[in-house]
Design an enzyme around this catalytic site. Structure first.
Site, short mmCIF file in Angstrom:
data_model
loop_
_atom_site.label_atom_id
_atom_site.label_comp_id
_atom_site.label_asym_id
_atom_site.label_seq_id
_atom_site.Cartn_x
_atom_site.Cartn_y
_atom_site.Cartn_z
N SER A 156 -61.36 -27.58 -20.10
CA SER A 156 -61.06 -26.59 -21.14
C SER A 156 -59.83 -27.02 -21.90
O SER A 156 -58.73 -27.14 -21.32
CB SER A 156 -60.81 -25.22 -20.49
OG SER A 156 -60.13 -24.40 -21.41
N HIS A 205 -65.09 -27.72 -22.98
CA HIS A 205 -65.07 -26.26 -23.10
C HIS A 205 -64.00 -25.86 -24.12
O HIS A 205 -62.84 -26.25 -24.02
CB HIS A 205 -64.76 -25.67 -21.72
CG HIS A 205 -64.82 -24.18 -21.65
ND1 HIS A 205 -66.01 -23.48 -21.47
CD2 HIS A 205 -63.85 -23.23 -21.73
CE1 HIS A 205 -65.75 -22.19 -21.42
NE2 HIS A 205 -64.45 -22.00 -21.60
N ASP A 261 -62.18 -22.73 -26.00
CA ASP A 261 -61.92 -21.29 -25.90
C ASP A 261 -61.52 -20.70 -27.24
O ASP A 261 -60.45 -21.01 -27.77
CB ASP A 261 -60.81 -21.04 -24.88
CG ASP A 261 -61.30 -21.23 -23.46
OD1 ASP A 261 -62.34 -20.65 -23.12
OD2 ASP A 261 -60.66 -21.98 -22.70
N MET A 295 -60.46 -17.46 -29.26
CA MET A 295 -59.90 -16.11 -29.03
C MET A 295 -59.42 -15.52 -30.35
O MET A 295 -58.81 -16.22 -31.15
CB MET A 295 -58.72 -16.20 -28.06
CG MET A 295 -59.04 -16.89 -26.76
SD MET A 295 -57.65 -16.77 -25.62
CE MET A 295 -58.22 -17.84 -24.29
N HIS A 326 -66.77 -21.05 -26.04
CA HIS A 326 -66.69 -19.76 -25.34
C HIS A 326 -66.06 -18.77 -26.31
O HIS A 326 -64.85 -18.82 -26.55
CB HIS A 326 -65.85 -19.99 -24.07
CG HIS A 326 -65.53 -18.75 -23.30
ND1 HIS A 326 -64.60 -18.73 -22.28
CD2 HIS A 326 -66.01 -17.48 -23.38
CE1 HIS A 326 -64.52 -17.51 -21.78
NE2 HIS A 326 -65.36 -16.74 -22.43
N MET A 349 -64.57 -15.61 -27.26
CA MET A 349 -63.91 -14.38 -26.78
C MET A 349 -63.49 -13.61 -28.02
O MET A 349 -62.30 -13.48 -28.32
CB MET A 349 -62.71 -14.74 -25.90
CG MET A 349 -63.14 -15.29 -24.54
SD MET A 349 -61.82 -16.15 -23.69
CE MET A 349 -62.03 -17.78 -24.38
N MET A 369 -66.65 -15.09 -15.52
CA MET A 369 -65.19 -15.21 -15.64
C MET A 369 -64.57 -14.89 -14.28
O MET A 369 -64.82 -13.84 -13.70
CB MET A 369 -64.64 -14.22 -16.68
CG MET A 369 -64.96 -14.54 -18.12
SD MET A 369 -64.56 -16.22 -18.64
CE MET A 369 -62.79 -16.31 -18.38
N GLY A 400 -58.28 -14.68 -21.71
CA GLY A 400 -57.14 -14.58 -22.65
C GLY A 400 -56.12 -15.69 -22.45
O GLY A 400 -55.49 -16.12 -23.40
N PHE A 401 -55.99 -16.14 -21.22
CA PHE A 401 -54.93 -17.11 -20.93
C PHE A 401 -55.38 -18.11 -19.87
O PHE A 401 -56.19 -17.77 -19.01
CB PHE A 401 -53.66 -16.40 -20.43
CG PHE A 401 -53.16 -15.38 -21.41
CD1 PHE A 401 -52.36 -15.75 -22.49
CD2 PHE A 401 -53.54 -14.05 -21.28
CE1 PHE A 401 -51.94 -14.81 -23.42
CE2 PHE A 401 -53.12 -13.09 -22.21
CZ PHE A 401 -52.31 -13.47 -23.27
N GLY A 402 -54.82 -19.30 -19.96
CA GLY A 402 -55.07 -20.29 -18.92
C GLY A 402 -54.12 -20.07 -17.75
O GLY A 402 -53.23 -19.20 -17.80
N ASP A 447 -65.39 -19.87 -14.88
CA ASP A 447 -64.25 -20.14 -15.76
C ASP A 447 -63.04 -19.33 -15.33
O ASP A 447 -63.06 -18.10 -15.37
CB ASP A 447 -64.66 -19.77 -17.20
CG ASP A 447 -63.61 -20.12 -18.23
OD1 ASP A 447 -62.57 -20.69 -17.88
OD2 ASP A 447 -63.85 -19.80 -19.42
N GLY A 448 -61.98 -20.04 -14.90
CA GLY A 448 -60.72 -19.39 -14.58
C GLY A 448 -60.26 -19.68 -13.17
O GLY A 448 -60.96 -19.38 -12.20
N GLY A 449 -59.11 -20.33 -13.07
CA GLY A 449 -58.53 -20.59 -11.75
C GLY A 449 -59.25 -21.63 -10.91
O GLY A 449 -59.07 -21.69 -9.70
N GLY A 488 -59.03 -25.80 -17.09
CA GLY A 488 -58.03 -26.12 -18.11
C GLY A 488 -56.74 -26.58 -17.47
O GLY A 488 -56.37 -27.75 -17.52
C1 DX5 Z 1 -59.47 -18.10 -20.18
C2 DX5 Z 1 -60.35 -19.21 -20.68
C3 DX5 Z 1 -60.46 -20.37 -19.80
C4 DX5 Z 1 -59.22 -21.07 -19.41
C5 DX5 Z 1 -59.35 -21.38 -17.95
O1 DX5 Z 1 -59.62 -17.00 -20.97
O2 DX5 Z 1 -61.64 -18.74 -20.95
O3 DX5 Z 1 -61.44 -21.30 -20.26
O4 DX5 Z 1 -58.96 -22.26 -20.08
O5 DX5 Z 1 -58.12 -21.74 -17.60
P1 DX5 Z 1 -57.67 -22.29 -16.20
O6 DX5 Z 1 -58.57 -23.39 -15.82
O7 DX5 Z 1 -56.31 -22.73 -16.58
O8 DX5 Z 1 -57.67 -21.14 -15.25
ZN ZN Z 2 -63.27 -20.29 -21.34
#
Ligand code: DX5
Ligand code: ZN
Length: 224
Positions: free
Chosen positions: A7, A32, A34, A36, A65, A67, A136, A141-143, A174-176, A196
């Site tokens: 990402s 990927h 993102d 937003m 993606h 959002m 998700m 919203g945030f990495g 996606d996420g963490g 990401g």
């Molecule tokens: C969050 C994004 C993700 C983000 C994942 O809203 O959709 O794609 O980049 O981030 P990591 O891998 O840092 O958790």
């Molecule tokens: Zn994403």
């Protein structure tokens, strides 16, 4: 088959082409992206213009993606810019079936995304038309947020539903996604791993991608 989707949210945008190439050399096979809008999620990122530049920088599929609210208004522009895959949030779509068909009619793979608080059951009427489902595992919203373990049972449920209903959608998360969490994530059923922070926020994206994929593949082997 497990695939890694780096990402770009956590990449250095001033060196984006180079960072994407490194992540691809490390085994990333889908990029990927993102998107937003500052309304559906409390952050603003990028639009079709950046997708157009990325399209020139890599041959890998671009997984956008979205959002954003009112995705129907922007789907044509992302398709025109070179998006290959597009996912929309169930929570952002008033007419989800129509929106997914709009994505498909623009020649893209269509994905549906659910937030951590949305149950898999809400997807029952669209599972047969989507190419992929994105779970998700953080609030979007945030990495770099911590993985929410409740997403694991949603991944497993999607895998069983696919078997029961003889469908073909792929399961993305996606996420963490990180070295510490990836084993349980792939064992639960995720096949496309978005990452990401784990790929871009430190060191070399190539090495980071390699290590993450290695951990994921080892976990699938242990399962058998
Ligand atoms: C969050 C994004 C993700 C983000 C994942 O809203 O959709 O794609 O980049 O981030 P990591 O891998 O840092 O958790
Ligand atoms: Zn994403």
């Amino acid at each position: 088959m497990i695939e890694l989707a780096p990402s770009i949210l956590s990449a250095d945008f001033a060196r984006l082409g180079e960072q994407v190439s490194r992540a691809a050399e490390g085994g990333g096979t889908i990029i990927h992206v993102d998107v937003m809008d500052g309304h559906f999620v409390p952050n603003i990122t990028l639009g079709p213009q950046l997708v157009r530049s990325l399209r020139k920088a890599t041959k890998l599929p671009l997984d956008c993606h979205l959002m954003i609210e009112d995705p129907d208004l922007y789907i044509p522009a992302f398709a025109d810019a070179g998006a290959d895959w597009m996912s929309v949030h169930l929570e952002a779509c008033r007419h989800l079936d129509r929106t997914l068909n709009l994505v498909k009619n623009h020649g893209c793979q269509a994905g549906v995304v659910i937030n951590p608080a949305t149950p898999v059951e809400m997807l029952s009427e669209v599972l047969d038309i989507v190419d992929y489902v994105l779970v998700m595992s953080v609030n979007p919203g945030f990495g770099a947020q911590p993985f929410i373990p409740n997403s694991l049972h949603k991944l497993s449920k999607l895998r069983s539903l696919r078997e029961q209903r003889r469908l073909n959608y792929r399961i993305e998360v996606d996420g963490g996604v990180a070295l510490e969490t990836v084993a349980q994530i792939v064992r639960a059923g995720a096949e496309i791993l978005v990452a990401g922070n784990a790929v871009f926020s430190h060191g070399d994206p190539k090495i980071n991608a390699e290590n993450l994929l290695k951990a994921a593949l080892e976990a699938t082997m242990q399962k058998v």
